[in-house]
Write an enzyme that holds these catalytic residues in place. Structure first.
Site, PDB file in Angstrom:
ATOM      1  N   ASP A 106     -33.432  29.264  22.272  1.00  0.00           N
ATOM      2  CA  ASP A 106     -34.255  28.196  21.702  1.00  0.00           C
ATOM      3  C   ASP A 106     -35.431  28.758  20.913  1.00  0.00           C
ATOM      4  O   ASP A 106     -35.327  29.842  20.323  1.00  0.00           O
ATOM      5  CB  ASP A 106     -34.731  27.276  22.827  1.00  0.00           C
ATOM      6  CG  ASP A 106     -34.738  25.810  22.429  1.00  0.00           C
ATOM      7  OD1 ASP A 106     -35.580  25.427  21.603  1.00  0.00           O
ATOM      8  OD2 ASP A 106     -33.895  25.042  22.941  1.00  0.00           O
ATOM      9  N   HIS A 138     -40.251  23.163  21.775  1.00  0.00           N
ATOM     10  CA  HIS A 138     -38.906  22.703  22.126  1.00  0.00           C
ATOM     11  C   HIS A 138     -38.331  23.495  23.298  1.00  0.00           C
ATOM     12  O   HIS A 138     -37.865  22.929  24.292  1.00  0.00           O
ATOM     13  CB  HIS A 138     -38.003  22.807  20.894  1.00  0.00           C
ATOM     14  CG  HIS A 138     -36.684  22.121  21.030  1.00  0.00           C
ATOM     15  ND1 HIS A 138     -35.565  22.734  21.557  1.00  0.00           N
ATOM     16  CD2 HIS A 138     -36.304  20.859  20.706  1.00  0.00           C
ATOM     17  CE1 HIS A 138     -34.554  21.879  21.540  1.00  0.00           C
ATOM     18  NE2 HIS A 138     -34.968  20.732  21.031  1.00  0.00           N
ATOM     19  N   ASN A 233     -27.952  14.826  17.818  1.00  0.00           N
ATOM     20  CA  ASN A 233     -28.682  13.553  17.759  1.00  0.00           C
ATOM     21  C   ASN A 233     -28.370  12.724  16.523  1.00  0.00           C
ATOM     22  O   ASN A 233     -29.181  11.911  16.100  1.00  0.00           O
ATOM     23  CB  ASN A 233     -30.192  13.826  17.798  1.00  0.00           C
ATOM     24  CG  ASN A 233     -30.625  14.512  19.069  1.00  0.00           C
ATOM     25  OD1 ASN A 233     -29.986  14.373  20.110  1.00  0.00           O
ATOM     26  ND2 ASN A 233     -31.698  15.277  18.993  1.00  0.00           N
ATOM     27  N   ALA A 246     -21.354  23.020  20.317  1.00  0.00           N
ATOM     28  CA  ALA A 246     -20.874  22.171  21.407  1.00  0.00           C
ATOM     29  C   ALA A 246     -19.367  21.961  21.373  1.00  0.00           C
ATOM     30  O   ALA A 246     -18.740  21.773  22.428  1.00  0.00           O
ATOM     31  CB  ALA A 246     -21.591  20.823  21.361  1.00  0.00           C
ATOM     32  N   TYR A 248     -16.972  24.062  20.465  1.00  0.00           N
ATOM     33  CA  TYR A 248     -16.127  25.242  20.670  1.00  0.00           C
ATOM     34  C   TYR A 248     -15.467  25.216  22.040  1.00  0.00           C
ATOM     35  O   TYR A 248     -16.019  24.677  23.013  1.00  0.00           O
ATOM     36  CB  TYR A 248     -16.950  26.524  20.523  1.00  0.00           C
ATOM     37  CG  TYR A 248     -17.390  26.815  19.110  1.00  0.00           C
ATOM     38  CD1 TYR A 248     -16.491  26.755  18.050  1.00  0.00           C
ATOM     39  CD2 TYR A 248     -18.715  27.154  18.832  1.00  0.00           C
ATOM     40  CE1 TYR A 248     -16.900  27.035  16.745  1.00  0.00           C
ATOM     41  CE2 TYR A 248     -19.133  27.432  17.544  1.00  0.00           C
ATOM     42  CZ  TYR A 248     -18.216  27.361  16.502  1.00  0.00           C
ATOM     43  OH  TYR A 248     -18.622  27.633  15.216  1.00  0.00           O
ATOM     44  N   VAL A 251     -17.015  25.466  25.973  1.00  0.00           N
ATOM     45  CA  VAL A 251     -18.410  25.011  26.036  1.00  0.00           C
ATOM     46  C   VAL A 251     -18.466  23.634  26.694  1.00  0.00           C
ATOM     47  O   VAL A 251     -17.668  22.751  26.374  1.00  0.00           O
ATOM     48  CB  VAL A 251     -19.026  24.941  24.623  1.00  0.00           C
ATOM     49  CG1 VAL A 251     -20.442  24.375  24.686  1.00  0.00           C
ATOM     50  CG2 VAL A 251     -19.037  26.324  23.981  1.00  0.00           C
ATOM     51  N   SER A 298     -31.013  17.400  23.327  1.00  0.00           N
ATOM     52  CA  SER A 298     -31.623  18.699  23.644  1.00  0.00           C
ATOM     53  C   SER A 298     -32.135  18.751  25.071  1.00  0.00           C
ATOM     54  O   SER A 298     -32.206  19.830  25.676  1.00  0.00           O
ATOM     55  CB  SER A 298     -32.793  18.979  22.684  1.00  0.00           C
ATOM     56  OG  SER A 298     -32.348  19.256  21.393  1.00  0.00           O
TER      57      SER A 298
END
Length: 439
Positions: A106, A138, A233, A246, A248, A251, A298
């Site tokens: 991040d 974040h 989002n 996300a 792949y 995951v 997130s």
């Protein structure tokens, strides 16, 4: 009111003063009661009115940016709704995430926040600035949801308060560096540092696939780490689309849910979605000190990462696939199978840790349940009025009819009395002797 015409209905007047006043009063009373009875009969029950009379509030996604929070501000005293929905004492009696390493890919994690100072144990930066600083805020929020330590004066705490955070700062520097390449490098570093869980709460620009990123994810999956990524989002348009990393293989893709355990309006939907977690009004830590609230997938992803850390603490022999399967199979969902909005359902941390069976390598749909199985009789679906509504309607009719009859009887009695009085008067005048003109 439609169906009731009283415009031309007037009481028949009398030429004699004082006569018929009682009758006119009764007629007016009857008219008022009739109107009231019709209105009551046409008014729906409160339960039905509540669902149809109010306009839905305007959607406010509330995608809070770091500039909307005060870094170094106050803590939020109350317990966030995302923690109220679970029994933390029951959860932590089984595990707290001890010795489980969670990599946060991040913007960095600010170690100066009191709730994170004992949680961050390492990491690396791939942009300017140290991994334990966060100018965006974040990554600090993400880490707090996973492993924030308890702090007196606030009801907020991480899901796994004894897990260890490894901070890999791949973006968020002063020059806004960071791309899929630095993300790939950060993932590789997390694998090299033997991270048990890798949380990625971001996706590629324009949802673009990327060979280098795909290879980094594949290597991480093969290493045995559990990769958890936010779904994105950009779902407000209602269109399904893949996001990366996300989407792949290997995951665990996480959507955001709201207080009603439904997909948050902004959460990206698609067949790649595996599970959902709270992502609306998420309280978490911010740089320097204090907390703030933000929305987004997130912050749903680290919620899942925290639950995964608890499971790894309790079941150290399980592999990443078994951990993911347990989370998916114990999630709360409306159907037997996954859907593109919340995947296998909204995570249920207590159920995930309480289930005693050993999960498989992939989730299986719930077995079909025959109607009436287990002694439970399904409730009939009523498209018209319910039994309670019918009873209410009949009661109003009976009451209205009874009042009408009572008024008719009373009115008839008054009319008969007036008629007799008038008749008596006329007879009296007829019997009275007429005086002669010459007497």
């Amino acid at each position: 009111m439609k169906g009731l015409n009283v415009k031309d209905r007037t009481a028949r007047s009398r030429s004699r003063t004082g006569r018929g006043r009682g009758t006119r009063a009764l007629q007016r009373a009857f008219g008022v009661l009739a109107v009231t009875g019709v209105c009551l009969a046409l008014t729906p029950p409160a339960s039905a009115a509540d669902t149809t009379s109010h306009k839905p509030p305007a959607v406010d996604f509330g995608l809070s940016a770091s500039t909307e929070c005060v870094f170094g501000g106050d803590v939020i005293k109350s317990t966030p709704w995302s923690l109220q929905r679970i029994l933390l004492d029951q959860l932590w009696a089984q595990a707290k995430g001890k010795d489980v390493k969670v990599a946060v890919i991040d913007t960095g994690v600010d170690k100066s926040n009191k709730q994170l100072s004992g949680a961050v144990v390492g990491g690396k930066t791939f942009v300017d600035g140290p991994a334990t600083k966060d100018i965006e805020g974040h990554g600090t929020r993400v880490a707090g949801i996973i492993a924030a330590r308890p702090l007196k004066g606030t009801g907020f705490v991480g899901i796994a308060p004894e897990a260890e955070i490894l901070s890999y700062r791949y973006t968020g520097g002063d020059e806004k560096q960071g791309n899929s390449r630095t993300m790939s490098q950060a993932i590789a570093a997390a694998v090299a540092d033997n991270a048990d869980i890798i949380n990625i709460s971001s996706d590629t620009t324009n949802r673009e696939d990327n060979d280098e990123l795909r290879d980094a994810i594949k290597a991480a999956v093969n290493s045995g780490a559990l990769i958890i990524a936010a779904a994105g989002n950009e779902g407000a348009d209602g269109k399904q689309a893949n996001t990366y990393p996300a989407s792949y293989d290997g995951v665990l893709a996480v959507a955001a849910s709201d207080r009603n355990d439904e997909r948050a309006p902004f959460s990206q939907s698609g067949k790649f979605v595996d599970v959902a977690a709270p992502g609306v009004s998420m309280v978490s830590t911010v740089p320097i000190d204090g907390q703030c609230t933000a929305d987004g997938t997130s912050f749903a992803a680290p919620y899942i990462a925290g639950v995964a850390a608890l499971l790894m603490d309790k079941y150290p022999d399980w592999d990443a696939n078994q951990i993911a399967t347990r989370i998916e199979e114990t999630a709360q969902r409306p159907g037997r199978e996954p859907n593109p909005f919340i995947g296998w359902g909204v995570v249920d941390p207590v159920a995930a840790l309480s289930e005693e069976s050993t999960p498989g390598e992939s989730p299986e749909p719930d077995p079909p349940v025959a109607a009436g199985a287990g002694g439970v009789i399904p409730m009939a679906v009523t498209m018209g009025e319910s039994e309670a509504e019918r009873e209410r309607r009949v009661a109003i009719y009976v009451l209205g009819t009874g009042l009408a009859l009572a008024l008719v009887v009373a009115g008839s009695g008054v009319a008969v009395r007036d008629w007799r009085s008038r008749r008596s008067g006329e007879l009296g005048r007829a019997r009275r002797p007429v005086s002669g003109a010459g007497r």
